[in-house]
Design a protein around this motif. Sequence first.
Motif, short mmCIF file in Angstrom:
data_model
loop_
_atom_site.label_atom_id
_atom_site.label_comp_id
_atom_site.label_asym_id
_atom_site.label_seq_id
_atom_site.Cartn_x
_atom_site.Cartn_y
_atom_site.Cartn_z
N LEU A 130 0.82 -1.21 0.00
CA LEU A 130 0.00 0.00 0.00
C LEU A 130 0.86 1.26 0.00
O LEU A 130 0.49 2.27 -0.63
N GLU A 131 1.98 1.23 0.69
CA GLU A 131 2.89 2.38 0.69
C GLU A 131 3.38 2.69 -0.72
O GLU A 131 3.43 3.84 -1.14
N LEU A 132 3.73 1.65 -1.46
CA LEU A 132 4.18 1.84 -2.84
C LEU A 132 3.04 2.30 -3.74
O LEU A 132 3.25 3.15 -4.62
N ALA A 133 1.85 1.75 -3.51
CA ALA A 133 0.69 2.14 -4.32
C ALA A 133 0.36 3.62 -4.13
O ALA A 133 0.08 4.33 -5.10
N GLN A 134 0.41 4.09 -2.91
CA GLN A 134 0.07 5.49 -2.62
C GLN A 134 1.07 6.45 -3.25
O GLN A 134 0.70 7.53 -3.72
N LYS A 135 2.34 6.04 -3.28
CA LYS A 135 3.36 6.87 -3.93
C LYS A 135 3.15 6.90 -5.44
O LYS A 135 3.40 7.91 -6.09
N LYS A 136 2.70 5.80 -5.99
CA LYS A 136 2.49 5.68 -7.44
C LYS A 136 1.24 6.42 -7.90
O LYS A 136 1.23 7.01 -8.99
N ILE A 137 0.18 6.40 -7.08
CA ILE A 137 -1.12 6.95 -7.49
C ILE A 137 -1.63 7.89 -6.39
O ILE A 137 -2.09 7.45 -5.34
N GLU A 138 -1.58 9.17 -6.65
CA GLU A 138 -1.99 10.14 -5.64
C GLU A 138 -3.49 10.36 -5.61
O GLU A 138 -4.05 10.71 -4.57
N ASN A 139 -4.16 10.15 -6.74
CA ASN A 139 -5.60 10.45 -6.81
C ASN A 139 -6.46 9.22 -6.58
O ASN A 139 -7.51 9.03 -7.20
N ALA A 140 -6.03 8.34 -5.69
CA ALA A 140 -6.82 7.18 -5.29
C ALA A 140 -6.64 6.99 -3.79
O ALA A 140 -5.64 7.40 -3.21
N LYS A 141 -7.62 6.35 -3.20
CA LYS A 141 -7.57 6.09 -1.76
C LYS A 141 -7.18 4.63 -1.53
O LYS A 141 -7.60 3.75 -2.28
N PHE A 142 -6.39 4.40 -0.50
CA PHE A 142 -5.94 3.04 -0.19
C PHE A 142 -6.23 2.72 1.27
O PHE A 142 -6.03 3.55 2.16
N ILE A 143 -6.70 1.49 1.49
CA ILE A 143 -7.10 1.04 2.84
C ILE A 143 -6.48 -0.31 3.12
O ILE A 143 -6.54 -1.22 2.27
N LYS A 144 -5.91 -0.47 4.31
CA LYS A 144 -5.39 -1.77 4.72
C LYS A 144 -6.53 -2.61 5.27
O LYS A 144 -7.13 -2.28 6.29
#
Length: 237
Positions: free
Chosen positions: A92-106
């Motif tokens: 998720l940390e890598l995903a958030q860095k890659k895509i700023e305009n999306a929300k990520f939840i563990k």
Amino acid sequence: MQEQEKIIKMFDDIAPTYDKANRILSFGIDIKWRKKGCQKALACFEDKNLELQIADIACGTGDLILTWQDKARQLGQKIQTIIGVDPSEKMLELAQKKIENAKFIKASATKLPFDDRQMDILSISYGIRNVLERKRAWQEFARVLRKDGILLVLEFTKPSDKGILRSLSNFYLHTILPKIGGFISKNKAAYEYLPSSIEAFITKDDFIKELDEAGFDIVFYDSFSFGISSMFVAKKR
């Protein structure tokens, strides 16, 4: 440590090299698979004014979310919300860095942080095989999808035939893949897990049967690379 927790830790460990390994091991074809899956799923929605709510489960580093966004723009579909869900914090940390305009939840696939009938689309690419309580996950997917909502699943499935194609796929999975994946990630055990998890997984027919029992009708199916990879587009009844 429980088996599901061990699998999550394994993905934490290989997260930094995950994208690179995927591109090399699939020869880049996985990108094409994701594009086709998103296109087929979005084609199920004829109303271009509908603002879609999409959740990608076991999202990893977010590759499928990028594909959803690109395909929606190409097809003139509107995405109101897109959320990535994964139990691996490092992914998720890598995903958030890659895509700023999306929300990520563990969160896990068996306990999604969504209301009943909240989503128009759910997707999971090469992740359901790693969910030990798979039927419980299907139930969760059915719960959070609205009626006629679409489920897209991309997954490695066990070929049902015993011919030459099965032999070729087995040679690649059991001999070539662990060596290359282990070299790239420095974690050979993780890439020995992949072929063993595919071998222990279900066939296409059993997969479709499970989806039917969970309340889904298949609207599109396709397979790639000698039947190793399968795509299922299903509609919630």
